[in-house]
Design a protein around this motif. Structure first.
Motif, PDB file in Angstrom:
ATOM      1  N   PHE A 130     -36.706   2.678   4.572  1.00  0.00           N
ATOM      2  CA  PHE A 130     -36.402   1.475   3.767  1.00  0.00           C
ATOM      3  C   PHE A 130     -34.920   1.414   3.393  1.00  0.00           C
ATOM      4  CE2 PHE A 130     -37.587   5.160   1.439  1.00  0.00           C
ATOM      5  CZ  PHE A 130     -36.514   5.310   0.586  1.00  0.00           C
ATOM      6  N   CYS A 131     -34.077   2.295   3.966  1.00  0.00           N
ATOM      7  CA  CYS A 131     -32.698   2.428   3.491  1.00  0.00           C
ATOM      8  C   CYS A 131     -31.729   2.002   4.585  1.00  0.00           C
ATOM      9  CB  CYS A 131     -32.435   3.874   3.090  1.00  0.00           C
ATOM     10  SG  CYS A 131     -30.697   4.200   2.731  1.00  0.00           S
ATOM     11  N   LEU A 173     -24.062   9.976  -7.830  1.00  0.00           N
ATOM     12  CA  LEU A 173     -23.956  10.229  -6.384  1.00  0.00           C
ATOM     13  C   LEU A 173     -25.155   9.564  -5.736  1.00  0.00           C
ATOM     14  CD1 LEU A 173     -22.692  13.628  -7.230  1.00  0.00           C
ATOM     15  CD2 LEU A 173     -21.760  12.605  -5.163  1.00  0.00           C
ATOM     16  N   GLY A 175     -24.471   6.630  -3.629  1.00  0.00           N
ATOM     17  CA  GLY A 175     -23.950   5.729  -2.601  1.00  0.00           C
ATOM     18  C   GLY A 175     -24.446   6.167  -1.234  1.00  0.00           C
ATOM     19  N   GLY A 177     -25.206   8.434   1.849  1.00  0.00           N
ATOM     20  CA  GLY A 177     -25.331   9.851   2.169  1.00  0.00           C
ATOM     21  C   GLY A 177     -26.269  10.636   1.285  1.00  0.00           C
ATOM     22  N   PRO A 179     -26.261  13.841  -0.853  1.00  0.00           N
ATOM     23  CA  PRO A 179     -25.279  14.782  -1.402  1.00  0.00           C
ATOM     24  C   PRO A 179     -25.607  16.243  -1.114  1.00  0.00           C
ATOM     25  CG  PRO A 179     -26.132  13.330  -3.132  1.00  0.00           C
ATOM     26  CD  PRO A 179     -26.807  12.931  -1.863  1.00  0.00           C
ATOM     27  N   GLU A 274     -36.841   8.356  -8.672  1.00  0.00           N
ATOM     28  CA  GLU A 274     -36.619   6.994  -8.193  1.00  0.00           C
ATOM     29  C   GLU A 274     -37.809   6.582  -7.326  1.00  0.00           C
ATOM     30  OE1 GLU A 274     -33.044   8.953  -7.008  1.00  0.00           O
ATOM     31  OE2 GLU A 274     -31.943   7.077  -7.306  1.00  0.00           O
ATOM     32  N   ILE A 305     -37.327   0.909  -8.635  1.00  0.00           N
ATOM     33  CA  ILE A 305     -36.216   0.142  -8.055  1.00  0.00           C
ATOM     34  C   ILE A 305     -36.791  -0.966  -7.182  1.00  0.00           C
ATOM     35  CG2 ILE A 305     -34.059   0.297  -6.746  1.00  0.00           C
ATOM     36  CD1 ILE A 305     -34.224   3.333  -6.902  1.00  0.00           C
ATOM     37  N   PRO A 306     -36.616  -2.232  -7.591  1.00  0.00           N
ATOM     38  CA  PRO A 306     -37.072  -3.294  -6.692  1.00  0.00           C
ATOM     39  C   PRO A 306     -36.371  -3.147  -5.343  1.00  0.00           C
ATOM     40  CG  PRO A 306     -36.421  -4.168  -8.847  1.00  0.00           C
ATOM     41  CD  PRO A 306     -35.982  -2.729  -8.812  1.00  0.00           C
ATOM     42  N   PHE A 307     -37.115  -3.183  -4.265  1.00  0.00           N
ATOM     43  CA  PHE A 307     -36.537  -2.998  -2.925  1.00  0.00           C
ATOM     44  C   PHE A 307     -35.440  -4.036  -2.674  1.00  0.00           C
ATOM     45  CE2 PHE A 307     -36.853  -4.354   1.632  1.00  0.00           C
ATOM     46  CZ  PHE A 307     -36.185  -3.253   2.161  1.00  0.00           C
ATOM     47  N   PHE A 310     -32.478  -5.839   3.625  1.00  0.00           N
ATOM     48  CA  PHE A 310     -31.287  -5.895   4.479  1.00  0.00           C
ATOM     49  C   PHE A 310     -31.749  -6.401   5.850  1.00  0.00           C
ATOM     50  CE2 PHE A 310     -33.123  -1.673   4.313  1.00  0.00           C
ATOM     51  CZ  PHE A 310     -33.315  -1.352   5.656  1.00  0.00           C
ATOM     52  N   CYS A 351     -28.577  -0.753  -4.510  1.00  0.00           N
ATOM     53  CA  CYS A 351     -29.055   0.488  -3.906  1.00  0.00           C
ATOM     54  C   CYS A 351     -29.569   0.247  -2.501  1.00  0.00           C
ATOM     55  CB  CYS A 351     -30.280   1.006  -4.644  1.00  0.00           C
ATOM     56  SG  CYS A 351     -29.978   1.494  -6.269  1.00  0.00           S
TER      57      CYS A 351
HETATM   58  N1  SAH Z   1     -29.533  10.157  -0.422  1.00  0.00           N
HETATM   59  C1  SAH Z   1     -29.777  10.158  -1.812  1.00  0.00           C
HETATM   60  C2  SAH Z   1     -28.813   9.279  -2.599  1.00  0.00           C
HETATM   61  C3  SAH Z   1     -28.435   7.960  -2.009  1.00  0.00           C
HETATM   62  S1  SAH Z   1     -29.654   6.713  -1.974  1.00  0.00           S
HETATM   63  C4  SAH Z   1     -31.209   9.790  -2.111  1.00  0.00           C
HETATM   64  O1  SAH Z   1     -31.908   9.332  -1.205  1.00  0.00           O
HETATM   65  O2  SAH Z   1     -31.633   9.999  -3.246  1.00  0.00           O
HETATM   66  C5  SAH Z   1     -29.758   6.208  -3.691  1.00  0.00           C
HETATM   67  C6  SAH Z   1     -31.102   5.580  -4.066  1.00  0.00           C
HETATM   68  O3  SAH Z   1     -31.272   4.289  -3.456  1.00  0.00           O
HETATM   69  C7  SAH Z   1     -32.283   6.415  -3.597  1.00  0.00           C
HETATM   70  O4  SAH Z   1     -33.258   6.531  -4.584  1.00  0.00           O
HETATM   71  C8  SAH Z   1     -32.805   5.597  -2.447  1.00  0.00           C
HETATM   72  O5  SAH Z   1     -34.120   5.903  -2.154  1.00  0.00           O
HETATM   73  C9  SAH Z   1     -32.584   4.194  -2.938  1.00  0.00           C
HETATM   74  N2  SAH Z   1     -32.670   3.180  -1.892  1.00  0.00           N
HETATM   75  C10 SAH Z   1     -32.378   3.334  -0.582  1.00  0.00           C
HETATM   76  N3  SAH Z   1     -32.569   2.163   0.072  1.00  0.00           N
HETATM   77  C11 SAH Z   1     -32.985   1.274  -0.828  1.00  0.00           C
HETATM   78  C12 SAH Z   1     -33.309  -0.121  -0.759  1.00  0.00           C
HETATM   79  N4  SAH Z   1     -33.224  -0.800   0.382  1.00  0.00           N
HETATM   80  N5  SAH Z   1     -33.677  -0.747  -1.892  1.00  0.00           N
HETATM   81  C13 SAH Z   1     -33.721  -0.064  -3.065  1.00  0.00           C
HETATM   82  N6  SAH Z   1     -33.406   1.236  -3.197  1.00  0.00           N
HETATM   83  C14 SAH Z   1     -33.046   1.901  -2.090  1.00  0.00           C
END
Ligand code: SAH
Ligand code: SF4
Length: 377
Positions: A130-131, A173, A175, A177, A179, A274, A305-307, A310, A351
């Motif tokens: 989902f990222c 942290l 953004g 990647g 960490p 999260e 976190i509401p999705f 993209f 996010c």
């Molecule tokens: N790699 C680390 C930190 C960066 S992502 C991690 O995964 O925790 C930061 C946050 O954004 C994470 O909780 C991730 O799951 C969330 N995230 C990623 N893609 C997202 C999306 N499309 N919508 C909402 N949150 C998202």
């Protein structure tokens, strides 16, 4: 008087970027230049308290020392490719990693604080479905100087004044990647963020978010005491395996053990879990109850976190009602829960929307199961 010592092996590169050196290393560097370690304090004062990176302007340093610094050291910041400001005040910068690669950082102003969301890698190899960063693939780790440089740069761009109020009060942290897959550079960077001679942020105001690299979480407990956020996103292994592929290596039970260990070691308050809300995937009342059972009685809070969609994604954001019901069920189940407000929507600064520019994807994704994740220790 003894002759000037040769520069130690560790500092042999042409110019050392001072932004990547925590206090002890900066002292060693000053020592290697034949100066007293207390010069490091003076340098840190200029760098972090006054925001000055030009050695010629550091007037309380001896002229010779300044000349040496000019030859052997530099204060090099990531270069800004583009800067955008959202209608809600959120700012997003695209920063150059090299001629073709770029990464992003976001500043989110609120009434009582200013949060800077920084990157730790160009892209990410962990391939969470989902990222959008994950969908870009991985290029390389950021150096400690590039990680610290983001905070320095944001302060400069946002008008930092030595005697003025703090602009960046919190650093996350979160953004681009993972960490903990860049442990070797992230640890010194967090030391500089927390050091009272550095950015002097309290440990509750620096948050590291991980998708769950369990062995590195135990190492983190030995080396750092920042606040911990963990990307859980599912209450059971079957679903989490699909959403966060690293779960196949480190399933939920192992991950939670590592979380409670971290809190015990750090005397910390709680872990923030999260949980991205994906319509029809992980947002049902049954899943909310399962999540509450998993976390109840532990030092945990959940941030829903509401999705953030993209281009090309197969997921949809859960409805506001589904999110509210999910939160209420967690609260009723004895688990603290909040909903994250989405910021910077109009500039794709939320996010998971950070894509940077990852052109050369040297590492095949974990999701394909072909290549192990590379972890720099
Ligand atoms: N790699 C680390 C930190 C960066 S992502 C991690 O995964 O925790 C930061 C946050 O954004 C994470 O909780 C991730 O799951 C969330 N995230 C990623 N893609 C997202 C999306 N499309 N919508 C909402 N949150 C998202
Ligand atoms: Fe990487 Fe985090 Fe995105 Fe997963 S959610 S792909 S770990 S940046």
């Amino acid at each position: 008087m003894s002759a000037q010592p040769a520069i130690d092996g560790q500092f042999q590169e042409a110019r050392v970027n001072l932004l990547g050196l925590p206090r002890a290393e900066l002292e060693a560097f000053c020592g290697a230049l034949g100066s007293k370690p207390f010069r490091a304090r003076q340098l840190m004062n200029w760098l972090y308290k006054r925001g000055v990176g030009d050695f010629a302007a550091m007037t309380d340093l001896a002229r010779d020392f300044r000349a040496q610094l000019g030859e052997r050291a530099e204060v090099k910041l990531p270069e800004i490719v583009t800067a955008q400001r959202s209608s809600d005040g959120t700012c997003k910068w695209l920063l150059r990693a090299d001629h073709s690669q770029a990464f992003e950082m976001v500043y989110i102003p609120e009434t009582d604080r200013g949060t800077l969301c920084i990157s730790s890698q160009v892209g990410c190899a962990l391939d969470c479905s989902f990222c959008s960063t994950g969908q870009q693939g991985f290029n390389r780790n950021l150096t400690a100087a590039e990680i610290v440089g983001q905070v320095w740069l944001a302060n400069r761009e946002l008008g930092f004044a030595p005697a003025g109020e703090r602009i960046v009060t919190n650093v996350v942290l979160m953004g681009m990647g993972e960490p903990l897959a860049n442990f070797r550079n992230v640890i010194p960077a967090t030391q500089i963020l927390l050091d009272d001679l550095g950015f002097d942020l309290s440990r509750r105001r620096v948050t590291l978010s991980t998708s769950g690299l369990v062995p590195q979480m135990y190492r983190l407990a030995e080396h750092s005491n920042v606040a911990l956020a963990v990307s859980l996103h599912a209450p059971d292994d079957e679903l989490r395996n699909q959403l966060v592929p690293i779960n196949r290596l480190h399933p939920i039970a192992e991950l939670l053990e590592a979380c409670w260990h971290y809190i015990d070691e750090q005397n910390g308050r709680s872990v923030t879990f999260e949980y991205v809300m994906l319509d029809g995937v992980n947002d049902s009342p049954t899943q909310a109850r399962a999540l509450a059972r998993l976390l109840k009685g532990h030092p945990a809070k959940v941030n829903l976190i509401p999705f953030n969609p993209f281009p090309g994604t197969r997921y949809r954001r859960s409805s506001d009602e589904a999110i509210a019901t999910f939160r209420d069920l967690l609260l009723r189940g004895g688990v603290m829960a909040t909903v994250r407000r989405t910021r910077g929507d109009d500039i794709d600064a939320a996010c998971g929307q950070l894509v940077g520019r990852v052109i050369d994807r040297t590492v095949v994704r974990l999701g394909s199961k072909r290549v192990p994740v590379q972890v720099e220790m």
